[in-house]
Enzyme design. Structure first.
Site, PDB file in Angstrom:
ATOM      1  N   ASP A  42       0.854  -1.190   0.000  1.00  0.00           N
ATOM      2  CA  ASP A  42       0.000   0.000   0.000  1.00  0.00           C
ATOM      3  C   ASP A  42       0.891   1.240   0.000  1.00  0.00           C
ATOM      4  O   ASP A  42       2.088   1.165   0.289  1.00  0.00           O
ATOM      5  CB  ASP A  42      -0.923   0.014   1.232  1.00  0.00           C
ATOM      6  N   SER A  43       0.288   2.369  -0.297  1.00  0.00           N
ATOM      7  CA  SER A  43       1.012   3.633  -0.262  1.00  0.00           C
ATOM      8  C   SER A  43       1.440   3.991   1.154  1.00  0.00           C
ATOM      9  O   SER A  43       2.359   4.775   1.352  1.00  0.00           O
ATOM     10  CB  SER A  43       0.133   4.757  -0.832  1.00  0.00           C
ATOM     11  N   CYS A  86      -4.280  -1.218  -2.075  1.00  0.00           N
ATOM     12  CA  CYS A  86      -4.412   0.218  -2.308  1.00  0.00           C
ATOM     13  C   CYS A  86      -5.382   0.403  -3.468  1.00  0.00           C
ATOM     14  O   CYS A  86      -5.111  -0.102  -4.568  1.00  0.00           O
ATOM     15  CB  CYS A  86      -3.034   0.808  -2.636  1.00  0.00           C
ATOM     16  N   GLU A 144      -2.283   8.738   8.127  1.00  0.00           N
ATOM     17  CA  GLU A 144      -0.867   8.362   8.155  1.00  0.00           C
ATOM     18  C   GLU A 144      -0.158   8.940   9.383  1.00  0.00           C
ATOM     19  O   GLU A 144       0.772   8.341   9.922  1.00  0.00           O
ATOM     20  CB  GLU A 144      -0.156   8.855   6.889  1.00  0.00           C
ATOM     21  N   CYS A 154     -11.248   3.598  -0.199  1.00  0.00           N
ATOM     22  CA  CYS A 154      -9.798   3.683  -0.014  1.00  0.00           C
ATOM     23  C   CYS A 154      -9.486   2.843   1.208  1.00  0.00           C
ATOM     24  O   CYS A 154     -10.224   2.912   2.206  1.00  0.00           O
ATOM     25  CB  CYS A 154      -9.381   5.145   0.199  1.00  0.00           C
ATOM     26  N   HIS A 190      -7.462   3.166   3.454  1.00  0.00           N
ATOM     27  CA  HIS A 190      -7.242   3.966   4.667  1.00  0.00           C
ATOM     28  C   HIS A 190      -8.560   4.257   5.400  1.00  0.00           C
ATOM     29  O   HIS A 190      -8.568   4.440   6.626  1.00  0.00           O
ATOM     30  CB  HIS A 190      -6.600   5.312   4.313  1.00  0.00           C
TER      31      HIS A 190
END
Length: 269
Positions: free
Chosen positions: A8-9, A71, A150, A182, A184
Site C-alpha cells: 500500500d502507499s 491500495c 498516516e 480507499c 485507509h
C-alpha cells in the site's frame, strides 16, 4: 505455508492485512508501505503505475507466493499491468464495493468516498457503468484524509472537521450507504459514526479481498501448515519503527501471536 506480500502507499492496507491475519493466520506476510510517497491519490496515473509495478516486483523477488495490492488507487491505475508482468503468481487488487452497496441500499442513493485518482480511473468508471442506472452514486474525493490517518490522527478534531466537509454532499443527497473506497478509510469508521450516526451503512471490501486470496491459495499446490501463527515483516520506505507502531495501534488481530520484524528499504525513497 505461503509468503504473502501486501502493498500500500502507507498504512491503509493494514485494514486488509488485519482481515488476512484473521482469516489466514498461518501464513507469512510482508507488509510494504511506501510511506515516503503517500498519498498516491493525488499523483499522476503514470507515476502510480510505475511505482506500483516497482514495489510489486520487489515483493516478487522476496519470494512472495501471492501479492495483495491493498491500495485502491494502485489497483485502479496499475493492476492489469502488474498481472501481465508478474503472471506466475496471483495478484489480488481492491476495488470500491459499489456493487454490494447498490444491492444493499434501501433508497438507491450511495455515497462513494475515495481518492481523486480512483474516482477518475477508467477501471472504476467501467465498473460503475455496469451497475443499474436507478442507483444514484454521489462521488466524493476525500482529499487530505490519508495524510491525517498516516499521521495517526484518524480521530482528531481536524480529521473530524475535514471529514464533515467531505461527507456533506453525500449526506445532503440522502445516501443511506457509504462506500469506503480507499483502504485507509475503514480507520475512519469511528469518526463517520460520530458524524452520521449508526444507521448509515458502511461498505468496505477487506473481507471479500481476503476470501479471494484464500481461493487463489487453495487452488495452488501445497498445503498450509496448521501448527502455529506465521510471521509478519513490516517494510517502509520512510520509517519502519513508525509503521510498526501504527500497525500495533490499528490492527485488531493479536500481533503478539506472530513473529514480527521490521525494516527500512532506503532504495525506495
Amino acid at each position: 505455508m505461503a509468503l504473502i506480500g501486501v502493498f500500500d502507499s502507507g498504512v491503509g492496507g493494514l485494514s486488509i492485512l488485519d482481515e488476512a491475519l484473521r482469516q489466514l493466520p498461518k501464513h507469512d506476510y510482508i507488509y510494504l508501505a511506501d510511506s515516503a510517497n503517500a498519498p498516491y491519490g493525488e499523483k499522476s496515473s503514470e507515476w502510480i503505475a510505475s511505482r506500483s509495478m516497482e514495489l510489486c516486483q520487489y515483493l516478487a523477488k522476496q519470494g512472495c507466493d501471492a501479492i495483495m495490492v491493498a491500495c485502491n488507487t494502485a489497483t485502479a491505475e496499475a493492476i492489469a499491468h502488474i498481472r501481465a508482468k508478474l503472471s506466475s503468481i496471483p495478484i489480488i487488487g481492491v476495488e470500491p464495493g459499489i456493487k454490494p452497496a447498490a444491492m444493499q441500499s434501501a433508497n438507491s442513493i450511495v455515497g462513494v468516498l475515495a481518492t481523486e485518482a480512483t474516482l477518475k480511473s477508467e477501471k472504476f468508471n467501467a465498473l460503475l457503468a455496469t451497475l443499474p442506472s436507478n442507483c444514484l452514486f454521489i462521488k466524493q474525493a476525500g482529499a487530505g484524509l490519508v495524510p491525517l490517518i498516516e499521521a495517526g490522527r484518524a480521530n482528531s478534531e481536524e480529521t473530524l472537521e475535514l471529514l464533515a466537509q467531505h461527507l456533506a454532499p453525500i449526506q445532503e443527497a440522502g445516501a443511506d450507504t457509504i462506500v469506503l473506497g480507499c483502504t485507509h478509510y475503514p480507520f475512519l469508521r469511528k469518526a463517520i459514526r460520530k458524524l452520521l450516526g449508526d444507521s448509515i451503512n458502511l461498505i468496505d471490501t477487506s473481507d471479500a479481498v481476503v476470501r479471494q486470496l484464500k481461493r487463489k491459495l487453495e487452488s495452488q499446490e501445497g498445503g498450509v501448515e496448521k501448527s502455529s501463527h506465521g510471521s509478519v515483516k513490516f517494510i517502509s520506505s520512510k520509517n519502519a519503527e513508525n509503521l510498526l507502531k501504527m500497525a500495533q495501534e490499528l490492527i485488531q488481530s493479536d500481533l503478539s501471536k506472530h513473529r514480527i520484524d521490521s525494516a527500512l528499504v532506503s532504495a525506495f525513497h
